[in-house]
Design an enzyme around this catalytic site. Structure first.
Site, PDB file in Angstrom:
ATOM      1  N   CYS A  36       3.606 -19.995  63.258  1.00 22.85           N
ATOM      2  CA  CYS A  36       4.628 -18.947  63.159  1.00 22.85           C
ATOM      3  C   CYS A  36       6.022 -19.567  63.274  1.00 22.85           C
ATOM      4  O   CYS A  36       6.279 -20.356  64.185  1.00 22.85           O
ATOM      5  CB  CYS A  36       4.411 -17.929  64.269  1.00 22.85           C
ATOM      6  SG  CYS A  36       5.687 -16.673  64.313  1.00 22.85           S
TER       7      CYS A  36
ATOM      8  N   ASP B   4      -1.111 -19.126  62.997  1.00 23.77           N
ATOM      9  CA  ASP B   4      -1.502 -18.013  62.137  1.00 23.77           C
ATOM     10  C   ASP B   4      -2.686 -18.462  61.272  1.00 23.77           C
ATOM     11  O   ASP B   4      -2.847 -19.654  61.009  1.00 23.77           O
ATOM     12  CB  ASP B   4      -0.329 -17.580  61.239  1.00 23.77           C
ATOM     13  CG  ASP B   4       0.685 -16.725  61.991  1.00 23.77           C
ATOM     14  OD1 ASP B   4       0.279 -15.916  62.837  1.00 23.77           O
ATOM     15  OD2 ASP B   4       1.893 -16.889  61.740  1.00 23.77           O
TER      16      ASP B   4
END
Ligand SMILES: [Ca+2]
Ligand SMILES: [Ca+2]
Ligand SMILES: [Ca+2]
Ligand SMILES: [Ca+2]
Ligand SMILES: [Ca+2]
Ligand SMILES: [Ca+2]
Ligand SMILES: [Ca+2]
Ligand SMILES: [Ca+2]
Ligand SMILES: [Ca+2]
Ligand SMILES: [Ca+2]
Ligand SMILES: [Ca+2]
Ligand SMILES: [Ca+2]
Ligand SMILES: [Ca+2]
Ligand SMILES: [Ca+2]
Ligand SMILES: [Ca+2]
Ligand SMILES: [Ca+2]
Lengths: 149, 149, 149, 149, 149, 149, 149, 149, 149, 149
Positions: D48, D55
């Protein structure tokens, strides 16, 4: 689990963040393309305007941004803020559409409110907005995640 | 949709019924048999004790009644009453167990709290009670309905 | 989306939290009962010890706490910390078991490492620990959520 | 399992192959037909940009090649190279589109980034490119494999 | 896609690796625990001993290692080597059991050969071995992945 | 099971039938209608042109016959004959299209090669042919059977 | 498609093979092990003894062979021979058990007749046989294939 | 569709058959075996004793007959006869058990009443009877058909 | 469970509400948009006009309101009122369409009657109405909930 | 179960009804609307024209009636009458289309024959008829019930 964070009042900051939240727009980094952003938000709850009993839904957003995109945390807090509102199925679904259109002026947007069964009837509301002469993508509704639980 | 009823204050009676509710026991009409009642309650929500943000769960009850069974509407209102409480996953699941044991003195009971993902981790709490020397059914956990949404 | 928070260095606090994290135990509020806590953690990734290529897994934890329970955010960060480690399927699954036994001294615990296919073969490792003379629940493995994606 | 190979540095060659990789184009052996190649790549992970936390996504590519097709191993290594990059959902999905358009100059291409839930919201980004006056196939999005796990 | 590798004869090294392969045992790093390793191998194919036509199966291995574990790449190549053998359903399933018992001397092992339909009948063979006085885990058969295709 | 038949060499006739086979056309008994024949052939296997390792796929054929239909047993043997060929995903899918177009001169035909994962990427190739000015059915791709296994 | 074969009367050999068939036993090559063979036969049909209307079922066989195994083609033809018999659900399921016990003298065998709905009621018959003092596997019923259609 | 039959009063014979019906027992042709008959009856409906509103359920019967089996048409008509009765979930499930025990004196029988959601709660009642010293099969509950609709 | 309410005759008010009910229209709060309301009503039952035996269906309504929307409780009671009517599949589906068109004068409406199997045949009736020159949404039929049971 | 009926020859009336049956048309009560009737008939069986072995299929009918609808029981008996006919997949599907077009002169009709696997290949035939200048609904093929079994 909700994460305990530095600089936050223990047990209360969630209430405060939800109360203070404003839906927030960020610049769209790819304005030259008609790309689609799809959100599934399975933890929507509000209160029935007639009885005060809780209602539950998954809210599904599909939109093609123009100049702006919606900031995700502000969207989560915006959805959280319906928890204590008394609002009908049609009104909440259309209100989310109105608020996102007002914020983003998207090229195209569709909101689906997929509500749990009440009175032995399941209700799903689908409402949509497009700018005049819009010819970009309007993808068929699709679920990418299972319902909550 | 919540049904509008005669003799109820429009828009408010849900709040009042939830606030006034007491879990209610009715006599078990089949006390000679060890039969199992299974409930799935997919619309549980409470608030995180640390952040105040909402949590969601399906509560699954399996029990073998002794002298009493739980009245269903009082159980629904009891579950509704968690909406504004700040309580952890373990505490809510065990509290439901404690409250139903206190009300019903069942031969056997199991409560499962199947919570939605937080911090990328899904949590499910399973807690159980039996009278001493219980030898009746203890069925493997089973979902009969899909999750809400 | 990862939430931007006050008092955190933009773009870096995740690294710092993962690096500084210690698995943390909290007191078990229900030590008199053999209840089961189930976690599904679908976002495990590490690196192959032989090639350095990434591996992916869902880690499934079931345990019966004794005096302590694991704090969820510390567990999430602990799992995040495998991202840059080179470790085999058997070693990571057994290491998670060892670390949680050391932290919690649970009555019973089982770790399942459900890894994605490599070389056209899917591998799932299941490893378990119990205190001597343990007679509490040992539930059959069960998935409550679908895999990531 | 990652295969140990002759002529490779034990434990390191994966890092080296990912670092050294260039997306590679091969000649399309069937340039006279508008045929569709569909890829599903369930093991995408990045970081992120705001928090540094990981992620995860499945990347789905559909394209109609013109003069060239993408070489599969170089595509796998290209995807692997996102592991340590900090990049948003919209940016990674559109960057993959840009890179494959630059490499292949395909007649039509669509990239879908199907990301895991963050902040209780699931996000899926769909972005597409076509040459002017393209009238070939644009198949509805379809998953041929289940998610990883 | 099969990866082209340095030091390998283009187009041929797969044949050579399969032909030269020996099932290989590695030391078990956790010999003090009865843990279970589960493999699913969906790409088994052999030839019918009576007709010469191809047969297809998923082979599922569950075992509790003692002093040794099987090396995964050697297992993949071992399975590949059935491609040109004429062997019945019962014989291949039992032969895999015999070969892994001979290699590993495991505490417990079960092989399932889940063959595709022939003559409108589906056949699944399950065969198992345990050391005398074995009291460790014997998990119910479970599929973690869908079939090939 | 493969059926033992009179007049066939035990253990060998499958090889011989596959080697001797020619794709065979039969007259279409309903040439006045644009009807669709759909085949799913889940037992396709060939060899990677670069490594020699096996590849697996389901081949899906949809076509609208003109004067001829394909004879099913000859199609099965034709598919079997790929078992020992080294051929890429794109080449096998397009070759099946070419061979069926050459045999049948259909009004419309589509071949889908749905290959198993290699290098963590799943590949599906879709290729299509139609006579000029074709306006008959072109049904969306649909699976009527589950994958093999 | 039914294969046309040399040395068979066109259009008739199926009738003749079914009429002439005898269930056939072959020696069990692994008599020292209690292994399980599972068959699913989704194309069972017979006629109702009271009305003459057709009934349909999937027959599921699980057995542990002793000295003999059943030959698969003779089993298929045996099942085909019920097509014109008038027989009840209980009688056909138990008759298949009796016939296979008489043929094979297996250590353990279970027959399940899973019939389609009649009169809005679905019926499934499960019947089982074991030799005295049998202590081998009795696996829980499991479907490996979907129903016909 | 309900079949029109000779000798029946048009539009009325269903009412008459339901009203006149008696549950009927037939001799068990296989009394020497403990075999299990499973019925799923998805079209149960009755009326709520408190409100008069309709309730819906699937009734699942599993039993091991002794001297008698239940005749299927009489069972269907018996279930139809609940349509206009006001009866609770517990009472209907236990009444079906009582009536079948009285009729059949089975060795073992289990009735499951799987009711649709009321008041946001799903209820499933499971009740069971066995003769003293029963040691035959008690299969885990299993659904062989999907719900009605 | 049906809720006991104040001011209602115990055991009877459901009958009375169903008998007295009139389908009720409310003003559409969003008449400027062509939005779609979807209802699934899985608890429809009526009686066969020829035999008197019960029939069961899920009724699915999709409509685009103009000046009015249907009130949900009156819709539920309207559906309940079919319970004792003798009416065919085609007639009930078309009658619901006629009644809602008469009540609402919607821009577009579609009724699907998805009936359970009778005589081994499943029947689904789909009927639709639109105002002249309607160009708004006509979404493909979609089920959002599983069938009852 | 097949129902025993008064005035019918025990054990024989099914044969007689099938033999004597004529497909029967009834007047369409809603000729002003283009509504769709969908039938799924999962119990089709016939005999292979080349071998005599049985074939199985689900027949799916979708049609828009004009002046007439098909009577359901006559359709069931018509389908039953294929049981002893030797007919290919293409011929049976097209023959059902021809027979229903001849009977009903519908505005539009589509027949799908979804046959079980033969020779490792699944075949589905789709054939369609429309009156000239037909502009009514042609719904995408959809299964409302699972396959038999
Ligand atoms: Ca409303
Ligand atoms: Ca669609
Ligand atoms: Ca907690
Ligand atoms: Ca390993
Ligand atoms: Ca189990
Ligand atoms: Ca973002
Ligand atoms: Ca589509
Ligand atoms: Ca064999
Ligand atoms: Ca390739
Ligand atoms: Ca019977
Ligand atoms: Ca089980
Ligand atoms: Ca009750
Ligand atoms: Ca079990
Ligand atoms: Ca009718
Ligand atoms: Ca044919
Ligand atoms: Ca579609």
């Amino acid at each position: 689990m909700q994460e305990t964070e530095q600089g936050r009042e223990p047990g209360r900051y969630g209430f405060e963040e939800i109360a203070a939240n404003q839906l927030e727009a960020w610049p769209n980094a790819y304005p030259d393309r008609d790309y689609v952003t799809h959100f599934e938000i399975p933890e929507f709850t509000c209160l029935c305007p007639r009885s005060g009993f809780p209602d539950f839904a998954t809210i599904i957003v599909d939109y093609v941004p123009d100049k702006n995109v919606v900031e995700l945390k502000s969207l989560k807090l915006y959805i959280n803020a319906y928890r204590n509102r008394q609002i009908s199925h049609e009104a909440s679904t259309n209100a989310i559409l109105d608020d996102l259109v007002a914020l983003l002026a998207p090229r195209w947007i569709r909101i689906v409110g997929d509500f749990t069964v009440r009175g032995n009837i399941k209700t799903v509301i689908t409402t949509e907005y497009a700018i005049p002469e819009y010819h970009g993508p309007r993808p068929e509704l699709r679920r990418f995640m299972p319902a909550i639980g």
